[in-house]
Write an enzyme that holds these catalytic residues in place. Structure first.
Site, mmCIF file in Angstrom:
data_model
loop_
_atom_site.group_PDB
_atom_site.id
_atom_site.type_symbol
_atom_site.label_atom_id
_atom_site.label_comp_id
_atom_site.label_asym_id
_atom_site.label_seq_id
_atom_site.Cartn_x
_atom_site.Cartn_y
_atom_site.Cartn_z
ATOM 1 C CG ASP A 157 -2.147 -0.848 1.024
ATOM 2 O OD1 ASP A 157 -2.240 -1.533 -0.009
ATOM 3 O OD2 ASP A 157 -3.012 -0.842 1.922
ATOM 4 C CG HIS A 209 -4.973 2.538 -1.690
ATOM 5 N ND1 HIS A 209 -5.820 1.588 -1.170
ATOM 6 C CD2 HIS A 209 -4.256 3.015 -0.622
ATOM 7 C CE1 HIS A 209 -5.627 1.481 0.132
ATOM 8 N NE2 HIS A 209 -4.690 2.348 0.494
ATOM 9 C CG HIS A 213 -6.614 6.553 2.150
ATOM 10 N ND1 HIS A 213 -6.808 6.298 3.497
ATOM 11 C CD2 HIS A 213 -5.917 5.505 1.687
ATOM 12 C CE1 HIS A 213 -6.248 5.155 3.827
ATOM 13 N NE2 HIS A 213 -5.698 4.634 2.744
ATOM 14 C CG HIS A 306 1.828 -0.242 4.884
ATOM 15 N ND1 HIS A 306 1.262 -1.347 5.487
ATOM 16 C CD2 HIS A 306 0.797 0.584 4.563
ATOM 17 C CE1 HIS A 306 -0.054 -1.199 5.537
ATOM 18 N NE2 HIS A 306 -0.358 -0.035 4.988
#
Length: 338
Positions: A157, A209, A213, A306
């Site tokens: 991510d 993504h 967010h 991450h």
């Protein structure tokens, strides 16, 4: 209306066999996923698609909407040889319509946070297995229960950059020959174009993504569509690229959100292996990262890491080597067969 729908379906089917389908394979969604899957190659590289000669306009306006995506490839690229950073010509923008914008079907809007216990003993946590049973209906992935080998899917991510660690991660992936998927917000894509280009050119997936967010459990279906569409169109225009994989921000969703994402032709990708690696102030060292991740590996796992983690950057090469020594094979998400 029925005649119009049939005409649209025929046009979509004809388009699906045109030159813009690449060799990474295709995917379809909802209850008819299995019937609509076609053969995929074992390559993890992105193949060039033919140029798109007219705008891509997707209209998904009823409950059978996913059928309109028949033949759609998982990864699209523009014609090669263009004078762009990626070398791919820009793709035409898409305009999505929202199926059932008011959720008249009454799909649940109760917030679900994707969390589960840690895997152990080479087996996924039982909650993950149950999640996948639910996700199958929407073509979503948290655990590959159908693979015949010990497959792993490596995902990251990306919402911001820290100490150039994503570049180090890419160096390791290139050295080890491992494909990965990077789920990026629009802000990150705009601020780090060189990294995005590198991801694409080195054969990785740049997944969607969202734009800002948000929690998809608390926004309307129309807003969900906008969040996905804006990021997709930026990738199309600026990089000549589009990958139909989506990760919910913070892993928060509901049944309506799963349905909406599927209706846009996207695969929702969750995870079955993760740990607290996003807090840059909590560095525990390479050995901790290697031990934690490797102890939780299991066949069919989707690994979430991450790229802002120093521990991950230091441990990634060893994690890959240990996994391979235990018989695991790293594959691209394009090779997943729902």
């Amino acid at each position: 209306m029925k005649k119009l729908f049939c005409l649209i379906l025929i046009i979509c089917l004809a388009f699906s066999f045109s030159g813009c389908v690449n060799e990474d394979g295709i995917t379809q969604f909802s209850e008819t996923v299995k019937e609509r899957r076609q053969s995929e190659t074992q390559s993890t590289r992105i193949e060039r698609s033919e140029p798109m000669n007219k705008p891509t306009e997707v209209s998904l306006t009823d409950e059978s909407a996913p059928k309109a995506q028949q033949g759609a490839p998982l990864v699209l690229t523009g014609a090669a040889g263009a004078d762009t950073q990626t070398g791919f010509a820009p793709l035409e923008k898409v305009t999505y319509s929202v199926s059932d914008p008011e959720n008249t079907r009454g799909l649940s809007v109760k917030k679900i946070g994707h969390s589960h216990g840690p895997a152990s003993g080479g087996k996924a946590h039982h909650t993950v297995v149950e999640f996948q049973k639910t996700f199958d209906k929407y073509g979503a992935l948290t655990l590959d229960t159908k693979a015949q080998e010990k497959v792993l899917y490596l995902t990251f991510d990306c919402g911001w950059e820290y100490e150039n660690l994503t570049a180090k991660v890419l160096d390791i992936l290139k050295e080890k020959g491992v494909p990965a998927a990077f789920f990026c917000t629009l802000d990150h894509i705009k601020k780090q174009p060189e990294l995005i280009v590198r991801m694409i050119k080195e054969g990785h997936i740049v997944g969607n993504h969202s734009t800002t967010h948000p929690s998809f459990s608390s926004i309307s279906r129309t807003k969900m569509k906008d969040e996905i569409e804006q990021t997709e169109n930026y990738l199309r225009e600026s990089f000549g690229y589009c990958a139909k994989f989506f990760r919910f921000p913070a892993g928060e969703y509901n049944e309506s959100a799963l349905d909406l994402v599927s209706s846009l032709g996207y695969v929702s990708v969750f995870w079955s292996v993760a740990y607290n690696d996003w807090n840059v102030k909590q560095i525990k060292g390479k050995d901790y990262a290697v031990k934690t991740v490797c102890e939780r590996l299991h066949p069919g796992a989707v690994i979430l890491l991450h790229s802002v983690s120093k521990d991950n950057a230091a441990a990634l090469g060893e994690i890959i080597d240990k996994a391979r020594s235990d018989g695991y094979v790293f594959k691209a998400l394009t090779e997943y067969k729902a």
